[in-house]
Write a protein that holds these residues in place. Sequence first.
Motif, PDB file in Angstrom:
ATOM      1  N   VAL A 103       0.836  -1.204   0.000  1.00 37.44           N
ATOM      2  CA  VAL A 103       0.000   0.000   0.000  1.00 37.44           C
ATOM      3  C   VAL A 103       0.870   1.254   0.000  1.00 37.44           C
ATOM      4  CG1 VAL A 103      -1.998  -1.060   1.122  1.00 37.44           C
ATOM      5  CG2 VAL A 103      -0.266   0.063   2.530  1.00 37.44           C
ATOM      6  N   TYR A 104       0.373   2.279  -0.648  1.00 38.12           N
ATOM      7  CA  TYR A 104       1.003   3.604  -0.581  1.00 38.12           C
ATOM      8  C   TYR A 104      -0.096   4.646  -0.550  1.00 38.12           C
ATOM      9  CZ  TYR A 104      -0.002   4.717  -5.499  1.00 38.12           C
ATOM     10  OH  TYR A 104      -0.641   5.002  -6.676  1.00 38.12           O
ATOM     11  N   LYS A 105       0.267   5.843  -0.074  1.00 44.31           N
ATOM     12  CA  LYS A 105      -0.740   6.906   0.057  1.00 44.31           C
ATOM     13  C   LYS A 105      -0.824   7.716  -1.227  1.00 44.31           C
ATOM     14  CE  LYS A 105      -0.508   7.194   5.022  1.00 44.31           C
ATOM     15  NZ  LYS A 105       0.289   7.665   6.129  1.00 44.31           N
ATOM     16  N   LEU A 106      -2.028   7.822  -1.712  1.00 45.79           N
ATOM     17  CA  LEU A 106      -2.290   8.509  -2.972  1.00 45.79           C
ATOM     18  C   LEU A 106      -2.187  10.016  -2.783  1.00 45.79           C
ATOM     19  CD1 LEU A 106      -3.308   7.542  -5.745  1.00 45.79           C
ATOM     20  CD2 LEU A 106      -5.633   7.853  -4.908  1.00 45.79           C
ATOM     21  N   ASP A 107      -1.603  10.690  -3.779  1.00 48.32           N
ATOM     22  CA  ASP A 107      -1.578  12.146  -3.768  1.00 48.32           C
ATOM     23  C   ASP A 107      -2.067  12.565  -5.145  1.00 48.32           C
ATOM     24  OD1 ASP A 107      -1.120  14.776  -3.322  1.00 48.32           O
ATOM     25  OD2 ASP A 107       1.060  14.676  -3.567  1.00 48.32           O
ATOM     26  N   THR A 108      -3.340  12.890  -5.249  1.00 49.86           N
ATOM     27  CA  THR A 108      -3.911  13.130  -6.573  1.00 49.86           C
ATOM     28  C   THR A 108      -4.953  14.238  -6.504  1.00 49.86           C
ATOM     29  OG1 THR A 108      -4.971  12.011  -8.459  1.00 49.86           O
ATOM     30  CG2 THR A 108      -5.772  11.401  -6.298  1.00 49.86           C
ATOM     31  N   ASP A 109      -5.312  14.750  -7.670  1.00 53.83           N
ATOM     32  CA  ASP A 109      -6.409  15.725  -7.765  1.00 53.83           C
ATOM     33  C   ASP A 109      -7.720  14.946  -7.634  1.00 53.83           C
ATOM     34  OD1 ASP A 109      -8.386  17.460  -8.471  1.00 53.83           O
ATOM     35  OD2 ASP A 109      -7.606  17.909 -10.482  1.00 53.83           O
ATOM     36  N   VAL A 110      -8.377  15.084  -6.482  1.00 55.02           N
ATOM     37  CA  VAL A 110      -9.548  14.242  -6.204  1.00 55.02           C
ATOM     38  C   VAL A 110     -10.784  14.631  -7.021  1.00 55.02           C
ATOM     39  CG1 VAL A 110      -8.833  13.550  -3.882  1.00 55.02           C
ATOM     40  CG2 VAL A 110     -10.192  15.641  -4.175  1.00 55.02           C
ATOM     41  N   THR A 111     -10.675  15.697  -7.820  1.00 53.44           N
ATOM     42  CA  THR A 111     -11.820  16.081  -8.645  1.00 53.44           C
ATOM     43  C   THR A 111     -11.681  15.546 -10.080  1.00 53.44           C
ATOM     44  OG1 THR A 111     -10.802  18.169  -9.289  1.00 53.44           O
ATOM     45  CG2 THR A 111     -12.182  18.191  -7.297  1.00 53.44           C
ATOM     46  N   ASP A 112     -10.572  14.868 -10.345  1.00 49.31           N
ATOM     47  CA  ASP A 112     -10.293  14.396 -11.710  1.00 49.31           C
ATOM     48  C   ASP A 112     -10.725  12.926 -11.840  1.00 49.31           C
ATOM     49  OD1 ASP A 112      -9.092  13.353 -14.035  1.00 49.31           O
ATOM     50  OD2 ASP A 112      -7.519  14.879 -13.977  1.00 49.31           O
ATOM     51  N   PHE A 113     -11.857  12.712 -12.522  1.00 50.06           N
ATOM     52  CA  PHE A 113     -12.420  11.365 -12.630  1.00 50.06           C
ATOM     53  C   PHE A 113     -11.455  10.402 -13.331  1.00 50.06           C
ATOM     54  CE2 PHE A 113     -14.723   7.973 -14.718  1.00 50.06           C
ATOM     55  CZ  PHE A 113     -15.575   7.531 -13.717  1.00 50.06           C
ATOM     56  N   ASP A 114     -10.840  10.860 -14.420  1.00 43.82           N
ATOM     57  CA  ASP A 114      -9.959   9.957 -15.181  1.00 43.82           C
ATOM     58  C   ASP A 114      -8.770   9.484 -14.343  1.00 43.82           C
ATOM     59  OD1 ASP A 114     -11.613  10.176 -17.322  1.00 43.82           O
ATOM     60  OD2 ASP A 114     -10.462  11.760 -18.301  1.00 43.82           O
ATOM     61  N   LYS A 115      -8.223  10.441 -13.569  1.00 39.03           N
ATOM     62  CA  LYS A 115      -7.094  10.061 -12.697  1.00 39.03           C
ATOM     63  C   LYS A 115      -7.562   9.063 -11.637  1.00 39.03           C
ATOM     64  CE  LYS A 115      -3.878  13.882 -12.993  1.00 39.03           C
ATOM     65  NZ  LYS A 115      -3.710  15.245 -12.585  1.00 39.03           N
ATOM     66  N   ALA A 116      -8.730   9.343 -11.072  1.00 32.28           N
ATOM     67  CA  ALA A 116      -9.267   8.449 -10.039  1.00 32.28           C
ATOM     68  C   ALA A 116      -9.442   7.041 -10.610  1.00 32.28           C
ATOM     69  CB  ALA A 116     -10.607   8.980  -9.528  1.00 32.28           C
TER      70      ALA A 116
END
Length: 281
Positions: free
Chosen positions: A215-228
Amino acid sequence: MVTVADYRGRVRPDWCPACGNFAQLSAISGALTELSIAPKDVVVVSGIGCSSNMPEFINTYGFHGLHGRLLPVASAIKWANPKLTVIAYGGDGDGFFEGTQHFYHSAKRNINIKYIVSDNQTFGLTTGQASPTAPLGRVTKSTPFGNPEKPVNPLTFALSAGATFVARGFSGDTIFLKEIIKKAIMHKGFAFVDVFSPCVTYNKIETYDYLRQRVYKLDTDVTDFDKAYKHAQEEGDRLPTGVFYDVTEKIYDDYDPVISKESLNEVPPYKFTEKTLEEFL
Ligand SMILES: Cc1ncc(C[n+]2csc(CCOP(=O)(O)OP(=O)(O)O)c2C)c(N)n1
Ligand code: SF4
């Protein structure tokens, strides 16, 4: 002031020592405490399974229902009294097998409830059969020649259905899990949290050590559906945890004028007259 002790249930959990469900009980209680939500304002709703015994162990209102049927009950409770924090809690078998269609429709409707799944990749209570998240080829009591089914991906399923909050936690990191659950509770709409949660008795493969190494902690733009969606597809040696997707959209109640914004307790009782009956005849 609300304290963690206020959430301690009168029944001691009968889970196996070190079961991942303990961390979730602690994370849920901690999240509610830190958000200053009083136990009287919370309902925990469950289905059937080891994890689904949760309402007995936490000091909130609770409803221990039928296998896979927790989400319709949770929805009805929320609609009857929108002021309540309603947490549906159950296993991967419960949610992604018996309850699949309820999961799909609750996400699609953006019902303002929180859904936390203890995902141990096995049926714990019925002693270790393959669940819908068990890997292809896994030898279990129900699949002695190897699981012939591909596993479901709960995160891509939730995203595809239209969930507005999708996250993943790990029972080996209670503090991070608590932070994720706090965000889920604060989210207005359907919030889904899948929790990697070792079944120490019947799953000897996806153990704490196995998961901790991946496991690793995600660091992403949580409003970006494609990235999610892309992150949700990661598997193998890289398993992201954290919030994948968090957007604000209208909730079901905003579309349905029949659903009261107030608690049913505050709505004057409907006056039933003979004329009402005549209208139906
Ligand atoms: C409709 C229905 N099918 C099957 C069962 C038997 N059953 C009870 S618990 C369970 C598995 C629970 O597994 P899961 O939801 O993954 O929860 P866990 O015990 O692992 O927490 C099953 C199959 C049932 N009670 N009702
Ligand atoms: S059988 Fe597995 S899921 Fe059930 S209480 Fe024991 S460790 Fe937890």
